[in-house]
Design a protein around this motif. Structure first.
Motif, PDB file in Angstrom:
ATOM      1  N   GLY A 128       0.825  -1.207   0.000  1.00 13.79           N
ATOM      2  CA  GLY A 128       0.000   0.000   0.000  1.00 13.79           C
ATOM      3  C   GLY A 128       0.855   1.251   0.000  1.00 13.79           C
ATOM      4  O   GLY A 128       0.940   1.945  -1.007  1.00 13.79           O
ATOM      5  N   ASN A 129       1.501   1.547   1.117  1.00 15.24           N
ATOM      6  CA  ASN A 129       2.379   2.717   1.219  1.00 15.24           C
ATOM      7  C   ASN A 129       3.749   2.461   0.611  1.00 15.24           C
ATOM      8  O   ASN A 129       4.528   3.391   0.433  1.00 15.24           O
ATOM      9  N   TRP A 130       4.031   1.204   0.319  1.00 19.98           N
ATOM     10  CA  TRP A 130       5.329   0.808  -0.198  1.00 19.98           C
ATOM     11  C   TRP A 130       5.168  -0.396  -1.126  1.00 19.98           C
ATOM     12  O   TRP A 130       4.180  -1.109  -1.072  1.00 19.98           O
ATOM     13  N   GLU A 131       6.176  -0.584  -1.958  1.00 22.48           N
ATOM     14  CA  GLU A 131       6.240  -1.735  -2.859  1.00 22.48           C
ATOM     15  C   GLU A 131       7.643  -2.314  -2.733  1.00 22.48           C
ATOM     16  O   GLU A 131       8.624  -1.583  -2.813  1.00 22.48           O
ATOM     17  N   SER A 132       7.732  -3.638  -2.519  1.00 22.43           N
ATOM     18  CA  SER A 132       9.009  -4.250  -2.197  1.00 22.43           C
ATOM     19  C   SER A 132       9.304  -5.452  -3.081  1.00 22.43           C
ATOM     20  O   SER A 132       8.420  -6.260  -3.350  1.00 22.43           O
ATOM     21  N   TYR A 133      10.559  -5.549  -3.491  1.00 24.59           N
ATOM     22  CA  TYR A 133      11.064  -6.683  -4.249  1.00 24.59           C
ATOM     23  C   TYR A 133      12.021  -7.428  -3.334  1.00 24.59           C
ATOM     24  O   TYR A 133      13.087  -6.909  -3.000  1.00 24.59           O
ATOM     25  N   ARG A 134      11.661  -8.633  -2.916  1.00 23.31           N
ATOM     26  CA  ARG A 134      12.458  -9.422  -1.987  1.00 23.31           C
ATOM     27  C   ARG A 134      13.482 -10.214  -2.803  1.00 23.31           C
ATOM     28  O   ARG A 134      13.186 -11.253  -3.386  1.00 23.31           O
ATOM     29  N   LEU A 135      14.687  -9.676  -2.907  1.00 23.39           N
ATOM     30  CA  LEU A 135      15.719 -10.202  -3.800  1.00 23.39           C
ATOM     31  C   LEU A 135      16.430 -11.424  -3.231  1.00 23.39           C
ATOM     32  O   LEU A 135      16.708 -12.376  -3.957  1.00 23.39           O
ATOM     33  N   LEU A 136      16.770 -11.377  -1.966  1.00 27.76           N
ATOM     34  CA  LEU A 136      17.309 -12.532  -1.238  1.00 27.76           C
ATOM     35  C   LEU A 136      16.374 -12.786  -0.072  1.00 27.76           C
ATOM     36  O   LEU A 136      15.997 -11.848   0.624  1.00 27.76           O
TER      37      LEU A 136
END
Length: 128
Positions: free
Chosen positions: A19-27
């Motif tokens: 919602g307030n953020w967008e995250s790409y979990r790389l490791l």
């Protein structure tokens, strides 16, 4: 050796929109490194209550402008490109997006990759 490209994470279970953020979990935890690494975009005009009771986090801003307000003392920390902050005491805080801000986040213990903050701003101890 492991090589991960952001575009390979986009659209998978490790591409999380909070919602307030967008995250790409790389490791993530399954990579066995003992920590996890995310690239996260904090959206401008947002405020997120966060309290990592189960994790320590270091955050390096590579683009944009945000503020971190530590709730123990109400101190406002300006976060801009080339600034790192570390939540080394499980610091309860507010994260404000002043502009869109791109962050590289390192978590210990590592995230599984699917976490979203609960109603208290906490990530669960372990999803796996």
């Amino acid at each position: 050796m492991k090589v991960v490209k952001l575009e390979e994470v986009r659209g998978t279970e490790h591409h999380v929109d909070g919602g307030n953020w967008e995250s790409y979990r790389l490791l993530t935890k399954k990579d066995g490194m003992g920590f996890s690494v995310n690239e996260t975009m904090i959206r401008a005009g947002t405020e997120t209550h966060i309290h990592y009771k189960n994790h320590l986090e270091a955050v390096y801003c590579i683009e944009g402008h945000a503020e971190v307000v530590t709730l123990s003392d109400n101190k406002v920390h300006t976060i801009k490109a080339n600034t790192l902050y570390a939540l080394d005491k499980h610091d309860e805080h507010l994260l404000r997006g002043i502009e869109d801000a791109r962050m590289i986040c390192v978590f210990n213990p590592p995230l599984s990759g699917r976490e979203i903050h609960d109603e208290n701003g906490v990530y669960p101890a372990d999803l796996d």
